[in-house]
Design a protein around this motif. Sequence first.
Motif, PDB file in Angstrom:
ATOM      1  N   ILE A 146      24.712 -30.759   2.822  1.00 40.84           N
ATOM      2  CA  ILE A 146      23.744 -29.859   3.800  1.00 40.84           C
ATOM      3  C   ILE A 146      23.279 -28.904   2.921  1.00 40.84           C
ATOM      4  O   ILE A 146      24.129 -28.224   2.494  1.00 40.84           O
ATOM      5  CB  ILE A 146      25.114 -29.571   4.764  1.00 40.84           C
ATOM      6  N   VAL A 147      22.141 -28.439   3.230  1.00 40.21           N
ATOM      7  CA  VAL A 147      20.871 -27.877   2.245  1.00 40.21           C
ATOM      8  C   VAL A 147      20.796 -27.313   3.274  1.00 40.21           C
ATOM      9  O   VAL A 147      19.612 -27.307   4.624  1.00 40.21           O
ATOM     10  CB  VAL A 147      19.983 -27.819   0.834  1.00 40.21           C
ATOM     11  N   ARG A 148      20.319 -25.503   3.400  1.00 34.31           N
ATOM     12  CA  ARG A 148      20.478 -25.412   4.735  1.00 34.31           C
ATOM     13  C   ARG A 148      18.740 -23.837   4.140  1.00 34.31           C
ATOM     14  O   ARG A 148      19.418 -22.675   3.296  1.00 34.31           O
ATOM     15  CB  ARG A 148      20.555 -24.104   5.840  1.00 34.31           C
ATOM     16  N   PRO A 149      17.380 -23.571   4.238  1.00 32.58           N
ATOM     17  CA  PRO A 149      16.794 -22.919   3.865  1.00 32.58           C
ATOM     18  C   PRO A 149      16.913 -21.896   4.951  1.00 32.58           C
ATOM     19  O   PRO A 149      17.235 -21.634   6.050  1.00 32.58           O
ATOM     20  CB  PRO A 149      15.402 -23.275   4.192  1.00 32.58           C
ATOM     21  N   GLU A 150      16.927 -20.307   4.416  1.00 33.20           N
ATOM     22  CA  GLU A 150      17.922 -19.571   4.987  1.00 33.20           C
ATOM     23  C   GLU A 150      15.960 -18.668   4.702  1.00 33.20           C
ATOM     24  O   GLU A 150      16.163 -17.446   3.901  1.00 33.20           O
ATOM     25  CB  GLU A 150      18.649 -18.701   4.630  1.00 33.20           C
ATOM     26  N   PRO A 151      14.813 -18.209   5.688  1.00 29.13           N
ATOM     27  CA  PRO A 151      13.833 -17.149   5.083  1.00 29.13           C
ATOM     28  C   PRO A 151      13.975 -15.715   5.393  1.00 29.13           C
ATOM     29  O   PRO A 151      15.144 -15.489   6.762  1.00 29.13           O
ATOM     30  CB  PRO A 151      12.354 -17.941   5.854  1.00 29.13           C
TER      31      PRO A 151
ATOM     32  N   SER B 116       0.479  -1.247  -0.088  1.00 28.91           N
ATOM     33  CA  SER B 116      -0.721  -0.139   0.085  1.00 28.91           C
ATOM     34  C   SER B 116       1.354   1.424  -0.195  1.00 28.91           C
ATOM     35  O   SER B 116       2.297   0.734   0.423  1.00 28.91           O
ATOM     36  CB  SER B 116      -0.884  -0.107   0.762  1.00 28.91           C
ATOM     37  N   PRO B 117       0.225   2.045  -0.194  1.00 29.57           N
ATOM     38  CA  PRO B 117       1.275   3.657  -0.384  1.00 29.57           C
ATOM     39  C   PRO B 117       2.033   3.857   1.178  1.00 29.57           C
ATOM     40  O   PRO B 117       3.072   4.291   1.097  1.00 29.57           O
ATOM     41  CB  PRO B 117       0.314   5.362   0.002  1.00 29.57           C
ATOM     42  N   LYS B 118       1.444   2.963   2.398  1.00 24.09           N
ATOM     43  CA  LYS B 118       2.005   3.580   3.756  1.00 24.09           C
ATOM     44  C   LYS B 118       2.829   1.986   4.168  1.00 24.09           C
ATOM     45  O   LYS B 118       3.999   1.737   5.080  1.00 24.09           O
ATOM     46  CB  LYS B 118       1.277   3.250   4.325  1.00 24.09           C
ATOM     47  N   LEU B 119       2.589   1.304   3.277  1.00 23.68           N
ATOM     48  CA  LEU B 119       3.039  -0.720   3.926  1.00 23.68           C
ATOM     49  C   LEU B 119       3.399  -1.513   2.840  1.00 23.68           C
ATOM     50  O   LEU B 119       3.350  -1.375   2.117  1.00 23.68           O
ATOM     51  CB  LEU B 119       1.797  -1.068   4.690  1.00 23.68           C
ATOM     52  N   SER B 120       4.456  -1.898   2.689  1.00 23.19           N
ATOM     53  CA  SER B 120       5.860  -2.417   1.597  1.00 23.19           C
ATOM     54  C   SER B 120       7.165  -3.772   2.932  1.00 23.19           C
ATOM     55  O   SER B 120       6.741  -3.355   3.884  1.00 23.19           O
ATOM     56  CB  SER B 120       6.896  -1.607   1.450  1.00 23.19           C
ATOM     57  N   ALA B 121       7.150  -4.521   2.289  1.00 18.90           N
ATOM     58  CA  ALA B 121       7.625  -6.039   2.340  1.00 18.90           C
ATOM     59  C   ALA B 121       9.304  -6.076   1.648  1.00 18.90           C
ATOM     60  O   ALA B 121       8.700  -5.950   0.169  1.00 18.90           O
ATOM     61  CB  ALA B 121       6.454  -6.502   3.064  1.00 18.90           C
ATOM     62  N   GLU B 122      10.147  -6.612   1.877  1.00 17.34           N
ATOM     63  CA  GLU B 122      10.503  -7.480   1.717  1.00 17.34           C
ATOM     64  C   GLU B 122      10.886  -8.739   2.120  1.00 17.34           C
ATOM     65  O   GLU B 122      11.405  -9.291   2.874  1.00 17.34           O
ATOM     66  CB  GLU B 122      12.707  -7.130   0.930  1.00 17.34           C
ATOM     67  N   ILE B 123      10.475  -9.653   1.025  1.00 17.95           N
ATOM     68  CA  ILE B 123      10.197 -11.814   0.605  1.00 17.95           C
ATOM     69  C   ILE B 123      11.258 -12.028   0.109  1.00 17.95           C
ATOM     70  O   ILE B 123      12.259 -11.621  -0.791  1.00 17.95           O
ATOM     71  CB  ILE B 123       8.898 -11.691   0.999  1.00 17.95           C
ATOM     72  N   GLY B 124      12.013 -12.824   1.359  1.00 15.73           N
ATOM     73  CA  GLY B 124      13.041 -13.561   0.582  1.00 15.73           C
ATOM     74  C   GLY B 124      13.367 -14.306   0.850  1.00 15.73           C
ATOM     75  O   GLY B 124      12.982 -14.875   1.751  1.00 15.73           O
ATOM     76  N   LEU B 125      14.093 -15.489   0.189  1.00 16.47           N
ATOM     77  CA  LEU B 125      14.397 -16.892   0.615  1.00 16.47           C
ATOM     78  C   LEU B 125      16.261 -17.272  -0.189  1.00 16.47           C
ATOM     79  O   LEU B 125      16.626 -16.981  -1.232  1.00 16.47           O
ATOM     80  CB  LEU B 125      13.615 -17.971  -0.170  1.00 16.47           C
ATOM     81  N   ARG B 126      16.568 -17.929   1.057  1.00 18.68           N
ATOM     82  CA  ARG B 126      18.110 -18.209   0.416  1.00 18.68           C
ATOM     83  C   ARG B 126      18.357 -19.803  -0.166  1.00 18.68           C
ATOM     84  O   ARG B 126      17.876 -19.576   1.886  1.00 18.68           O
ATOM     85  CB  ARG B 126      19.034 -17.058   0.741  1.00 18.68           C
TER      86      ARG B 126
ATOM     87  N   SER C  32      15.683 -12.954  10.118  1.00 18.22           N
ATOM     88  CA  SER C  32      16.773 -13.321   8.858  1.00 18.22           C
ATOM     89  C   SER C  32      16.890 -14.450   9.851  1.00 18.22           C
ATOM     90  O   SER C  32      17.388 -14.340  10.712  1.00 18.22           O
ATOM     91  CB  SER C  32      17.607 -12.533   9.026  1.00 18.22           C
ATOM     92  N   ARG C  33      16.527 -15.576   9.054  1.00 17.65           N
ATOM     93  CA  ARG C  33      17.621 -17.168   9.002  1.00 17.65           C
ATOM     94  C   ARG C  33      19.249 -16.499   8.933  1.00 17.65           C
ATOM     95  O   ARG C  33      19.034 -16.410   7.541  1.00 17.65           O
ATOM     96  CB  ARG C  33      16.534 -18.055   8.892  1.00 17.65           C
ATOM     97  N   MET C  34      19.802 -17.601   9.000  1.00 13.14           N
ATOM     98  CA  MET C  34      20.815 -17.075   8.683  1.00 13.14           C
ATOM     99  C   MET C  34      21.633 -18.343   9.271  1.00 13.14           C
ATOM    100  O   MET C  34      21.523 -19.468  10.461  1.00 13.14           O
ATOM    101  CB  MET C  34      22.009 -16.062   8.960  1.00 13.14           C
ATOM    102  N   THR C  35      22.935 -18.912   7.840  1.00 14.73           N
ATOM    103  CA  THR C  35      23.450 -20.040   8.362  1.00 14.73           C
ATOM    104  C   THR C  35      25.269 -19.828   7.947  1.00 14.73           C
ATOM    105  O   THR C  35      25.554 -19.311   7.572  1.00 14.73           O
ATOM    106  CB  THR C  35      23.215 -21.557   7.203  1.00 14.73           C
ATOM    107  N   GLN C  36      26.402 -19.894   8.796  1.00 16.79           N
ATOM    108  CA  GLN C  36      27.764 -20.338   9.111  1.00 16.79           C
ATOM    109  C   GLN C  36      27.882 -21.858   8.309  1.00 16.79           C
ATOM    110  O   GLN C  36      28.209 -22.140   9.490  1.00 16.79           O
ATOM    111  CB  GLN C  36      28.246 -19.444   9.599  1.00 16.79           C
ATOM    112  N   PHE C  37      28.601 -22.083   7.254  1.00 19.46           N
ATOM    113  CA  PHE C  37      29.787 -22.893   6.720  1.00 19.46           C
ATOM    114  C   PHE C  37      31.182 -22.689   7.579  1.00 19.46           C
ATOM    115  O   PHE C  37      31.550 -24.463   7.826  1.00 19.46           O
ATOM    116  CB  PHE C  37      29.529 -23.941   5.629  1.00 19.46           C
ATOM    117  N   THR C  38      31.854 -21.336   7.550  1.00 25.56           N
ATOM    118  CA  THR C  38      33.401 -22.043   8.175  1.00 25.56           C
ATOM    119  C   THR C  38      33.657 -21.273   9.325  1.00 25.56           C
ATOM    120  O   THR C  38      32.083 -20.360  10.497  1.00 25.56           O
ATOM    121  CB  THR C  38      33.733 -20.534   6.837  1.00 25.56           C
TER     122      THR C  38
END
Length: 596
Positions: free
Chosen positions: A337-342, A316-326, A361-367
Amino acid sequence: KEGTGGLYVRGGTTDQNLILLDGQPVYNANHIGGFISIFNPSAINHLRLYKGGFPAKYGGRLSSILDIQMKNGNMQKKEYGYTIGTLTTSFSYECPIKKDTSSIIIAGRRTVYDLLLSAYQLMDTEGKSNAGYSLWDINVKYNKILNNDSRIYFSFYNGRDKIYRSSRDDSKADGVVYDYSQKYRNAWGNTTASVRLNKVYSTKMFANYTLGVTNFVYKIEEKLRSKNEGKIQSRNESLFSSSITDYTFLTDFEYLISKKHFLQFGGQTVLHQFSPSKNSLTRTDINATPYDSTWGAARIYVPEITLYASDQYRISPKLSAEIGLRLSSFLIEGKPIVRPEPRLVGNYQLTENASLKFSFSRMTQFTHLISTSDQALPSDFWLPSARGILPESSSQFSFGTFFKAKRKHEYEFTVDLYYKKLDNLVEIKGGASFIQSGVDWANQLFSDGEGYVYGSEFLIEKTTGRTTGWIAYTLSKNMRRFDDIDKGKWFPFRYDRRHELSIVFNQEISDHVNFSAVWVFMSGEAATQARYKYLLNTLQFNNEDDFYGQYGEVYYYNGRNAFRTPLYHRLDINFNYVKEANGGTRTWSIGLYNAY
């Protein structure tokens, strides 16, 4: 504090920050002591720091993203600058290769005092002794417009720190003169290089293709030699090295679907090459059999593949969102090994000058970075996830508000609340040594840690007028727990800073003179220290059945990180005198670090 370097964001450690230079990760972002960043201000165009609400295109770390872009170089005219200072001397030069079509920028820095110190030591000791510290770095960027729709960029960075010591002496025995020499060097540094193609497919479709490599290496080298009449009598040489190298290919696309939807998507392929520890020792002597040995952890190659997509949706003119998946994938001993990160970021515009923001935010670190010292020397080791060492992960919620007040001058007010849960954290076992071995590094770690961090951040900033600056305050709590540490009890993490306050003041005294001051205050670090020490007298018997007393010391600890170091505070001040001269700008700067 002094003597340490690194970026600590919302309770995280230095390795939990993804630092990108023109899209390539940098694994060590400070020169020695943390006084100087490896990023030369003369070569930097802009940077952006994400502490929460991470876009889906970024990943691989838990705490923050610092995205730094180098200058492209001036396509119209030549520009240059130089700085002569007590810490470093630097230069920058940019010019068009072909006007309006291509350009290049070159910027470099180096310490100067080590050259003066070395010259003095060599003269004072008649050339027999020398020791010191030096640093240097260089940035190069070339860009060219291929046509109306395409542009290509080449970026390069290389930097090194070095601590060195050398000495030589001679002795005489039975009329024979022996010459002895010793050299020691502790060096580390980063190298990054990338080629990026920028392509416009249409007014709605845009893409970047990047091919790059990054390397971080740390070395300790020592040489001992003795000579007689120019012939080597004996030689001992030792070398330890640890490194990580990434080979990267990534694609990023942007597509404007409509006025309400802006789509970003892409992928990345990385081949990580880990060399956790490598030791070599060579000994030769005219009176003994030569000895040559190499040992350490085996080199490890690990591929990583990620895909991402996000939609910036104007609801809407006042409401915005950024929706993502990694989607992040990593091979551990041949097993994927697969990890979903919404990811989710929401913004609601209350008024023209006020807004509310929410993110998850969901984050994954392999190192993993295994720290063996609290000093700013990179005596640390980058290691991959392995069998029994799962990737670290975090889930972060944040809620904030922003308000801008416009009267005579402009003021900005920001409040952020956050909560972060961490899992599969890694900690080195007490007494473990990677320099000596490193072969069984996976067995020298605790990898079942969990933690949580929550806090509130307040910022008041004045952005216009002759007087500018800000006041920032953070109240937080940072806790950890491992099954095999302190009987599984929760304990404050080392970087649990309950209170942090910084005040920045900038004043334009005149058109030519300005003054700045920075005051920082923070709670002491959490540390493990004995609370009591007992002296015990034990009875011992010798072979003749006589007994004697023997004293021993026993230390009592009341928990992991139960001790607090003193409060820390520091004032830095700086004066600048600026004058236009000879078609350029000349600045004289005098500053004091830790003024009181």
